[in-house]
Design a protein around this motif. Structure first.
Motif, PDB file in Angstrom:
ATOM      1  N   LEU A  98      52.532  33.295  21.401  1.00 46.51           N
ATOM      2  CA  LEU A  98      51.694  32.643  20.393  1.00 46.51           C
ATOM      3  C   LEU A  98      50.220  32.718  20.774  1.00 46.51           C
ATOM      4  CD1 LEU A  98      51.513  30.910  17.817  1.00 46.51           C
ATOM      5  CD2 LEU A  98      51.839  28.892  19.250  1.00 46.51           C
ATOM      6  N   ILE A  99      49.938  32.517  22.073  1.00 49.49           N
ATOM      7  CA  ILE A  99      48.551  32.581  22.533  1.00 49.49           C
ATOM      8  C   ILE A  99      48.011  33.995  22.427  1.00 49.49           C
ATOM      9  CG2 ILE A  99      47.050  32.273  24.527  1.00 49.49           C
ATOM     10  CD1 ILE A  99      47.961  29.709  23.083  1.00 49.49           C
ATOM     11  N   LYS A 100      48.831  34.987  22.799  1.00 52.44           N
ATOM     12  CA  LYS A 100      48.406  36.386  22.658  1.00 52.44           C
ATOM     13  C   LYS A 100      48.101  36.713  21.193  1.00 52.44           C
ATOM     14  CE  LYS A 100      51.013  38.139  26.639  1.00 52.44           C
ATOM     15  NZ  LYS A 100      52.171  38.968  27.070  1.00 52.44           N
ATOM     16  N   LYS A 101      48.961  36.216  20.318  1.00 49.10           N
ATOM     17  CA  LYS A 101      48.767  36.433  18.884  1.00 49.10           C
ATOM     18  C   LYS A 101      47.476  35.769  18.406  1.00 49.10           C
ATOM     19  CE  LYS A 101      51.032  35.456  14.456  1.00 49.10           C
ATOM     20  NZ  LYS A 101      52.226  34.865  13.803  1.00 49.10           N
ATOM     21  N   ALA A 102      47.238  34.558  18.904  1.00 47.05           N
ATOM     22  CA  ALA A 102      46.033  33.826  18.508  1.00 47.05           C
ATOM     23  C   ALA A 102      44.774  34.535  18.970  1.00 47.05           C
ATOM     24  CB  ALA A 102      46.084  32.407  19.051  1.00 47.05           C
ATOM     25  N   LYS A 103      44.825  35.120  20.180  1.00 46.53           N
ATOM     26  CA  LYS A 103      43.652  35.834  20.696  1.00 46.53           C
ATOM     27  C   LYS A 103      43.337  37.061  19.850  1.00 46.53           C
ATOM     28  CE  LYS A 103      44.003  34.351  25.532  1.00 46.53           C
ATOM     29  NZ  LYS A 103      44.294  34.759  26.919  1.00 46.53           N
ATOM     30  N   ILE A 104      44.390  37.761  19.446  1.00 47.71           N
ATOM     31  CA  ILE A 104      44.180  38.933  18.583  1.00 47.71           C
ATOM     32  C   ILE A 104      43.610  38.496  17.244  1.00 47.71           C
ATOM     33  CG2 ILE A 104      45.327  40.819  17.354  1.00 47.71           C
ATOM     34  CD1 ILE A 104      47.392  40.857  19.646  1.00 47.71           C
ATOM     35  N   ALA A 105      44.203  37.451  16.678  1.00 47.18           N
ATOM     36  CA  ALA A 105      43.729  36.942  15.393  1.00 47.18           C
ATOM     37  C   ALA A 105      42.307  36.428  15.497  1.00 47.18           C
ATOM     38  CB  ALA A 105      44.659  35.842  14.895  1.00 47.18           C
TER      39      ALA A 105
END
Length: 211
Positions: A98-105
């Protein structure tokens, strides 16, 4: 017996009862003093991050799609097991994804600064959580047990020659007595070593020698 400086904080099992470990492996860890509060704050931020990502329907990064599939897979695995250590692992995997996804977003989204702010707040909380955790390692290879009766430091091979019938009788141990599971300590059982004490009153026993 295995225990650490945070004895009385309560333990989280890393290796379950009966599992074989090698010397130096993490067996369990103690709760952080503020663990429950920190975890609740992290979970709240995870929800906020999830909500922020939910509104970013215009982001179609291939990396995000891979992470979404990984989150769904770990969620499915988590819901299909009762093993606490596995559940914790899947929860950690989901949170990391989720954090990796948030960083990309955060890099691609118009709301990037808001999302990045949530990520930074979460990072600081997680740092506080990790800094307060104490891990206890196996002091030798063997089988993990949390059935601790407090006699592990007394009934050892080093002091076997000092034992006598009165000392053992005073322990008031009974055949078949169940040892309760400890929430504060553990031990490593080496099944290759066994020590037996016997009190004999024969002439042969009195004249015998100890090897």
């Amino acid at each position: 017996m295995l225990y650490g400086e945070n004895y009385k904080n309560g333990v989280i099992e890393i290796k379950p009862e009966g599992e074989k470990v090698s010397k130096g492996e993490n067996v369990f860890r103690y709760y952080n003093n503020n663990e429950q509060s920190l975890k609740e704050q992290i979970e709240k931020l995870d929800l906020e991050i999830g909500e922020a990502l939910g509104g970013q329907t215009d982001i179609y990064s291939a990396d995000i799609q891979v992470l979404d599939k990984q989150i769904d897979l770990d969620l499915s695995r988590m819901l299909s097991t009762n093993n606490l250590s596995d559940i914790e692992e899947y929860k950690t995997n989901i949170s990391d994804a989720l954090i990796k996804k948030a960083k990309i977003a955060g890099e691609l989204s118009p709301r990037g600064s808001y999302i990045n702010g949530l990520i930074e707040r979460r990072r600081k909380l997680e740092e506080d959580l990790n800094n307060g955790q104490e891990y206890v390692k196996a002091d030798m290879g063997g089988i993990v047990s949390y059935r601790v009766d407090g006699l592990e430091e007394e009934l050892k091979k080093d002091n076997i020659m000092s034992l006598n019938k009165k000392i053992l009788d005073d322990y008031n141990l009974k055949t078949g007595q169940m040892i309760p599971t400890s929430k504060e300590a553990g031990k490593i059982v080496n099944n290759y070593e066994c020590y037996i004490v016997a009190f004999l009153d024969s002439e042969e026993a009195h004249n015998g020698t100890v090897r």
